[in-house]
Design a protein around this motif. Structure first.
Motif, PDB file in Angstrom:
ATOM      1  N   ARG A 199      14.664 -15.487  -5.828  1.00 42.82           N
ATOM      2  CA  ARG A 199      15.699 -15.876  -4.852  1.00 42.82           C
ATOM      3  C   ARG A 199      15.832 -14.829  -3.756  1.00 42.82           C
ATOM      4  NH1 ARG A 199      18.464 -17.725  -9.499  1.00 42.82           N
ATOM      5  NH2 ARG A 199      19.669 -15.799  -9.629  1.00 42.82           N
ATOM      6  N   GLN A 200      15.797 -13.548  -4.147  1.00 43.32           N
ATOM      7  CA  GLN A 200      15.885 -12.466  -3.155  1.00 43.32           C
ATOM      8  C   GLN A 200      14.733 -12.549  -2.150  1.00 43.32           C
ATOM      9  OE1 GLN A 200      16.127  -9.129  -6.107  1.00 43.32           O
ATOM     10  NE2 GLN A 200      17.664  -8.359  -4.666  1.00 43.32           N
ATOM     11  N   ILE A 219      14.032  -5.576  -0.477  1.00 43.21           N
ATOM     12  CA  ILE A 219      14.303  -5.938  -1.875  1.00 43.21           C
ATOM     13  C   ILE A 219      14.656  -4.696  -2.702  1.00 43.21           C
ATOM     14  CG2 ILE A 219      13.371  -7.068  -3.932  1.00 43.21           C
ATOM     15  CD1 ILE A 219      13.724  -8.947  -1.553  1.00 43.21           C
ATOM     16  N   TYR A 220      14.032  -3.575  -2.373  1.00 44.87           N
ATOM     17  CA  TYR A 220      14.276  -2.328  -3.119  1.00 44.87           C
ATOM     18  C   TYR A 220      14.769  -1.256  -2.135  1.00 44.87           C
ATOM     19  CZ  TYR A 220      11.084  -4.660  -6.412  1.00 44.87           C
ATOM     20  OH  TYR A 220      10.463  -5.560  -7.243  1.00 44.87           O
ATOM     21  N   PRO A 221      16.010  -1.357  -1.651  1.00 41.85           N
ATOM     22  CA  PRO A 221      16.485  -0.425  -0.611  1.00 41.85           C
ATOM     23  C   PRO A 221      16.550   1.028  -1.072  1.00 41.85           C
ATOM     24  CG  PRO A 221      18.287  -1.776  -1.445  1.00 41.85           C
ATOM     25  CD  PRO A 221      17.032  -2.354  -2.012  1.00 41.85           C
ATOM     26  N   VAL A 222      16.747   1.263  -2.360  1.00 41.91           N
ATOM     27  CA  VAL A 222      16.763   2.631  -2.905  1.00 41.91           C
ATOM     28  C   VAL A 222      15.638   2.704  -3.934  1.00 41.91           C
ATOM     29  CG1 VAL A 222      18.091   4.401  -4.085  1.00 41.91           C
ATOM     30  CG2 VAL A 222      19.258   2.789  -2.562  1.00 41.91           C
ATOM     31  N   LEU A 223      14.519   3.311  -3.541  1.00 40.70           N
ATOM     32  CA  LEU A 223      13.336   3.307  -4.400  1.00 40.70           C
ATOM     33  C   LEU A 223      12.594   4.629  -4.287  1.00 40.70           C
ATOM     34  CD1 LEU A 223      11.485   1.488  -6.240  1.00 40.70           C
ATOM     35  CD2 LEU A 223      10.194   0.960  -4.161  1.00 40.70           C
ATOM     36  N   ASP A 224      12.268   5.197  -5.431  1.00 44.59           N
ATOM     37  CA  ASP A 224      11.435   6.390  -5.476  1.00 44.59           C
ATOM     38  C   ASP A 224      10.093   6.071  -4.812  1.00 44.59           C
ATOM     39  OD1 ASP A 224       9.558   8.407  -6.330  1.00 44.59           O
ATOM     40  OD2 ASP A 224      10.901   8.902  -7.993  1.00 44.59           O
ATOM     41  N   ALA A 225       9.653   6.933  -3.918  1.00 41.55           N
ATOM     42  CA  ALA A 225       8.409   6.695  -3.179  1.00 41.55           C
ATOM     43  C   ALA A 225       7.218   6.499  -4.118  1.00 41.55           C
ATOM     44  CB  ALA A 225       8.133   7.861  -2.233  1.00 41.55           C
ATOM     45  N   ARG A 226       7.272   7.103  -5.312  1.00 39.02           N
ATOM     46  CA  ARG A 226       6.171   6.974  -6.270  1.00 39.02           C
ATOM     47  C   ARG A 226       6.075   5.567  -6.855  1.00 39.02           C
ATOM     48  NH1 ARG A 226       7.946  11.900 -10.003  1.00 39.02           N
ATOM     49  NH2 ARG A 226       9.928  10.866  -9.499  1.00 39.02           N
ATOM     50  N   LEU A 227       7.138   4.774  -6.692  1.00 39.20           N
ATOM     51  CA  LEU A 227       7.168   3.432  -7.268  1.00 39.20           C
ATOM     52  C   LEU A 227       6.885   2.336  -6.242  1.00 39.20           C
ATOM     53  CD1 LEU A 227      10.314   3.790  -9.564  1.00 39.20           C
ATOM     54  CD2 LEU A 227       7.908   4.027 -10.214  1.00 39.20           C
ATOM     55  N   ARG A 228       6.601   2.735  -5.010  1.00 42.61           N
ATOM     56  CA  ARG A 228       6.360   1.723  -3.975  1.00 42.61           C
ATOM     57  C   ARG A 228       5.134   0.867  -4.288  1.00 42.61           C
ATOM     58  NH1 ARG A 228       9.195   1.785   0.775  1.00 42.61           N
ATOM     59  NH2 ARG A 228       7.514   0.686   1.848  1.00 42.61           N
ATOM     60  N   GLY A 229       4.097   1.468  -4.847  1.00 39.95           N
ATOM     61  CA  GLY A 229       2.899   0.705  -5.190  1.00 39.95           C
ATOM     62  C   GLY A 229       3.193  -0.367  -6.227  1.00 39.95           C
ATOM     63  N   ALA A 230       3.948   0.002  -7.263  1.00 45.24           N
ATOM     64  CA  ALA A 230       4.319  -0.956  -8.306  1.00 45.24           C
ATOM     65  C   ALA A 230       5.212  -2.054  -7.737  1.00 45.24           C
ATOM     66  CB  ALA A 230       5.019  -0.241  -9.453  1.00 45.24           C
ATOM     67  N   ALA A 231       6.133  -1.668  -6.859  1.00 46.66           N
ATOM     68  CA  ALA A 231       7.015  -2.660  -6.232  1.00 46.66           C
ATOM     69  C   ALA A 231       6.210  -3.643  -5.391  1.00 46.66           C
ATOM     70  CB  ALA A 231       8.063  -1.953  -5.383  1.00 46.66           C
ATOM     71  N   GLY A 232       5.229  -3.128  -4.675  1.00 45.86           N
ATOM     72  CA  GLY A 232       4.375  -3.989  -3.861  1.00 45.86           C
ATOM     73  C   GLY A 232       3.608  -4.987  -4.710  1.00 45.86           C
ATOM     74  N   GLU A 233       3.112  -4.535  -5.871  1.00 43.05           N
ATOM     75  CA  GLU A 233       2.398  -5.437  -6.779  1.00 43.05           C
ATOM     76  C   GLU A 233       3.335  -6.526  -7.302  1.00 43.05           C
ATOM     77  OE1 GLU A 233      -0.628  -5.906  -7.699  1.00 43.05           O
ATOM     78  OE2 GLU A 233      -1.666  -4.181  -6.878  1.00 43.05           O
TER      79      GLU A 233
END
Length: 258
Positions: A199-200, A219-233
């Motif tokens: 929905r988001q 979708i992830y306004p507060v996110l550790d930069a190391r997790l951006r790859g996982a978020a993108g997947e």
């Protein structure tokens, strides 16, 4: 006499952020014909622990839930230790056919094809005791990574969750984290979480076409930069599901609603 099958946890010894403090869980289903669920990565300590658990007995059978490295890289090392080892599943084993039965300990387990996290992912089901060896289908305290750029499919993963939900297991022995004693609640939580995330994404795309890097910030306004790859997947997995359903499309790296 039907003996109660014994299940022993043998950590694979590959600790890490994605594998847990003691590494992958591998499970020894002990009895007349021992079965090991998942191969680990070939750590000598893991092979030695399996040997200690078996004593002088051989390991006749190994089931690999899927071909990801942390579950299957140990196959050659286990074959070296037990040359007669029968391997089912994974890249190096016989095909794990859906609904096939495998001798395990003092009983049999049924293969349940559960693709999504990986195309070849499969679980083992004990219908009598209602327990499931779940591989990377479920993990307590977190969600499962669906790497869309390397064969993961959110659509088939959700189908697999509902397939296992219909079995109504009472306990799940996962490949990471603690034993899951309320699988029904966790599966419901997973399905609700994915629906909320979808929905988001749809709401974000309704505001205008977006690239994944831009969607991450929304979708992830507060996110550790190391997790951006996982978020993108994760976002790519959702977007490809929407694409499969003809609800979104991608053009030159930009996604939009249909």
């Amino acid at each position: 006499v039907l003996l109660r099958t014994m299940i022993a946890l043998i950590p694979a010894g590959n600790p890490g952020a994605f594998t847990g403090p003691s590494g992958n869980n591998t499970w020894l289903v002990d009895g007349a014909e021992p079965l090991l669920v998942d191969a680990g990565v070939g750590q000598a300590s893991h092979v030695a622990a399996v040997r200690r658990a078996l004593g002088a007995r051989p390991l006749p059978r190994l089931f690999v839930t899927h071909a990801h490295h942390d579950h299957s890289a140990g196959v050659p090392h286990l074959r070296e230790a037990w040359p007669g080892l029968q391997v089912i599943g994974g890249r190096d084993g016989a095909l794990a056919e859906d609904r096939a039965w495998i001798q395990a300990g003092d009983s049999r387990l049924q293969v349940v094809a559960t693709p999504g996290h990986a195309p070849d992912h499969a679980c083992l089901w004990d219908p009598e005791r209602r327990i499931l060896f779940g591989g990377d289908l479920l993990v307590e305290g977190g969600t499962i990574m669906i790497a869309a750029s390397s064969g993961g499919s959110l659509r088939t993963y959700l189908e697999s969750l509902r397939k296992v939900q219909a079995l109504a297991p009472e306990r799940v022995y996962p490949a990471h984290g603690p034993v899951i004693d309320d699988p029904a609640a966790l599966i419901s939580q997973y399905l609700a979480h994915r629906e909320s995330r979808e929905r988001q994404i749809v709401e974000a795309l309704a505001a205008g076409p977006s690239a994944i890097v831009d969607l991450i910030d929304v979708i992830y306004p507060v996110l550790d930069a190391r997790l951006r790859g996982a978020a993108g997947e994760t976002l790519l997995a959702h977007l490809r599901k929407l694409e499969d359903e003809q609800r979104a499309r991608e053009e030159e790296g930009t996604w939009s609603l249909l």
